[in-house]
Design an enzyme around this catalytic site. Structure first.
Site, PDB file in Angstrom:
ATOM      1  N   HIS A 115     -66.059 -41.148 -36.527  1.00 37.74           N
ATOM      2  CA  HIS A 115     -64.623 -41.178 -36.848  1.00 37.74           C
ATOM      3  C   HIS A 115     -64.436 -42.004 -38.113  1.00 37.74           C
ATOM      4  CE1 HIS A 115     -60.318 -41.300 -36.397  1.00 37.74           C
ATOM      5  NE2 HIS A 115     -60.326 -42.623 -36.361  1.00 37.74           N
ATOM      6  N   VAL A 159     -55.259 -47.873 -38.714  1.00 35.21           N
ATOM      7  CA  VAL A 159     -55.445 -49.030 -39.584  1.00 35.21           C
ATOM      8  C   VAL A 159     -55.143 -48.705 -41.045  1.00 35.21           C
ATOM      9  CG1 VAL A 159     -57.881 -48.713 -40.200  1.00 35.21           C
ATOM     10  CG2 VAL A 159     -56.978 -51.038 -39.902  1.00 35.21           C
ATOM     11  N   GLY A 160     -55.105 -47.404 -41.387  1.00 38.94           N
ATOM     12  CA  GLY A 160     -54.744 -47.026 -42.755  1.00 38.94           C
ATOM     13  C   GLY A 160     -55.849 -46.336 -43.536  1.00 38.94           C
ATOM     14  N   LYS A 161     -56.790 -45.730 -42.848  1.00 38.42           N
ATOM     15  CA  LYS A 161     -57.918 -45.073 -43.536  1.00 38.42           C
ATOM     16  C   LYS A 161     -57.448 -43.875 -44.358  1.00 38.42           C
ATOM     17  CE  LYS A 161     -60.168 -44.264 -39.729  1.00 38.42           C
ATOM     18  NZ  LYS A 161     -59.225 -44.895 -38.792  1.00 38.42           N
ATOM     19  N   SER A 162     -56.651 -43.008 -43.759  1.00 39.23           N
ATOM     20  CA  SER A 162     -56.213 -41.794 -44.453  1.00 39.23           C
ATOM     21  C   SER A 162     -55.276 -42.127 -45.611  1.00 39.23           C
ATOM     22  CB  SER A 162     -55.522 -40.842 -43.465  1.00 39.23           C
ATOM     23  OG  SER A 162     -56.424 -40.415 -42.461  1.00 39.23           O
ATOM     24  N   ARG A 168     -66.517 -64.807 -48.322  1.00 40.62           N
ATOM     25  CA  ARG A 168     -65.742 -64.994 -49.543  1.00 40.62           C
ATOM     26  C   ARG A 168     -66.616 -64.944 -50.797  1.00 40.62           C
ATOM     27  NH1 ARG A 168     -61.543 -69.852 -48.912  1.00 40.62           N
ATOM     28  NH2 ARG A 168     -60.866 -68.869 -50.861  1.00 40.62           N
ATOM     29  N   ASP A 175     -60.849 -38.020 -40.926  1.00 36.86           N
ATOM     30  CA  ASP A 175     -60.777 -38.101 -39.465  1.00 36.86           C
ATOM     31  C   ASP A 175     -62.148 -37.958 -38.803  1.00 36.86           C
ATOM     32  OD1 ASP A 175     -59.196 -38.489 -37.111  1.00 36.86           O
ATOM     33  OD2 ASP A 175     -59.597 -36.405 -36.630  1.00 36.86           O
TER      34      ASP A 175
END
Length: 319
Positions: free
Chosen positions: A138, A157-160, A243, A177
């Site tokens: 996925h 979460v905002g992948k597309s 970091r 997807d």
């Protein structure tokens, strides 16, 4: 596992079927190709009959020197019930004994005009690709400056949305997807989109969009090698994130370890730009330029110089 039949070879390569037309739908179960040299001499104890058989100039030259009875015997033993097919290279004439045995057993004999080594290479590459280990994950796969970046993370979460912004910035979408991944060779992962959702992108609140229709053919790719993974996760205040970039994390997909970076998601962060820079930084590392290591080396040198100055000052004060 993908099914491969002899007919698939006829459709894909420049092959002419000479005999055994009834067996074109025989299934091929292995990518290994056999050149029956020992079998031509009459030794069939370890004959790999389940493999695709390939006869080049050497094998046919030896075959033509046999007696008529020996030719019939060799041809009959080569054409078994499980043999998927026989390929003759260099456009050479097929001996009549082979034609008769192939028609009787239903083993397709195919002829190629190309040299033996070239035919073996092309057939092997094709079969290795078809029989390569396969899985699906996925995520979203994007080609960024030639780097195949697999974006993973929890649903929503905002992948597309990130992939859409990357496409707008000139990069190319491979899959959204669901990413189908096959392992070619021991260290190569190739990702592509399932045919049902190829070139499509799902944006919550907007629905399904066709990337190729909106942005053109240059905005999509059919497949791409996966060289790095970006994992998106919601920002956790209690988690310590890297970091400096000195820590190298990997993710195992089948038998391949792929470099992985985790990017925390919070309002105000431009994920597309961050992933774009991550891909460029990955390319620089491949070229031997590592900013994190350079910084660490500078810091070490500065600490060493300061320590040396302290030691010298202490020595003179004692005098």
């Amino acid at each position: 596992m993908t099914k491969v039949r002899t007919q698939d070879l006829l459709d894909r390569f420049t092959l002419e079927i000479v005999a055994g037309h009834d067996g074109v739908h025989r299934e091929i179960f292995t990518s290994d190709i056999a050149r029956p040299g020992m079998e031509m001499a009459g030794y069939f104890k370890y004959y790999p009959s389940e493999r695709l058989q390939l006869l080049g100039k050497t094998e046919l030259s030896f075959f033509l020197e046999l007696s008529h009875e020996q030719k019939k015997d060799r041809a009959m033993q080569l054409c078994t019930d499980v043999t998927p097919g026989i390929v003759i290279t260099r456009g050479m004439d097929v001996p009549e004994e082979f034609v008769e045995a192939a028609n009787e057993a239903g083993v397709p004999i195919m002829r190629s005009p190309y040299k033996t080594t070239r035919v073996i290479s092309r057939l092997t590459n094709y079969l290795e690709t078809k029989f390569a280990p396969f899985t699906a994950v996925h995520g979203v796969l994007v080609d960024i400056y030639g780097v195949g970046v697999l974006i993973t993370g929890q649903s929503g979460v905002g992948k597309s949305e990130t992939a859409l912004e990357l496409v707008k910035r000139g990069h190319r979408l491979v899959a959204d997807d669901s990413v189908e991944i096959r392992q070619e060779d021991f260290d190569t992962l190739i990702g592509n989109s399932p045919p049902l959702i190829e070139h499509l992108l799902e944006i919550r609140g907007l629905g399904i969009i066709n990337v190729m229709t909106l942005f053109g053919a240059g905005a999509v790719r059919s497949h791409k090698r996966i060289t790095m993974i970006i994992n998106l996760e919601l920002w956790d205040q209690n988690k310590q994130y890297d970091r400096l970039g000195l820590e190298e994390e990997t993710m195992r997909i089948m038998d391949v370890e792929v470099p992985k970076s985790t990017i925390p998601v919070r309002p105000g962060r431009n994920l597309a730009v961050i992933i774009e820079v991550a891909a460029m930084n990955f390319r620089l590392k491949r070229m031997g330029i590592n900013a994190a290591e350079e910084f660490s080396e500078r810091l070490t040198n500065m600490i060493g110089e300061n320590q040396e100055g302290v030691n010298k000052g202490g020595f003179y004060s004692d005098m």
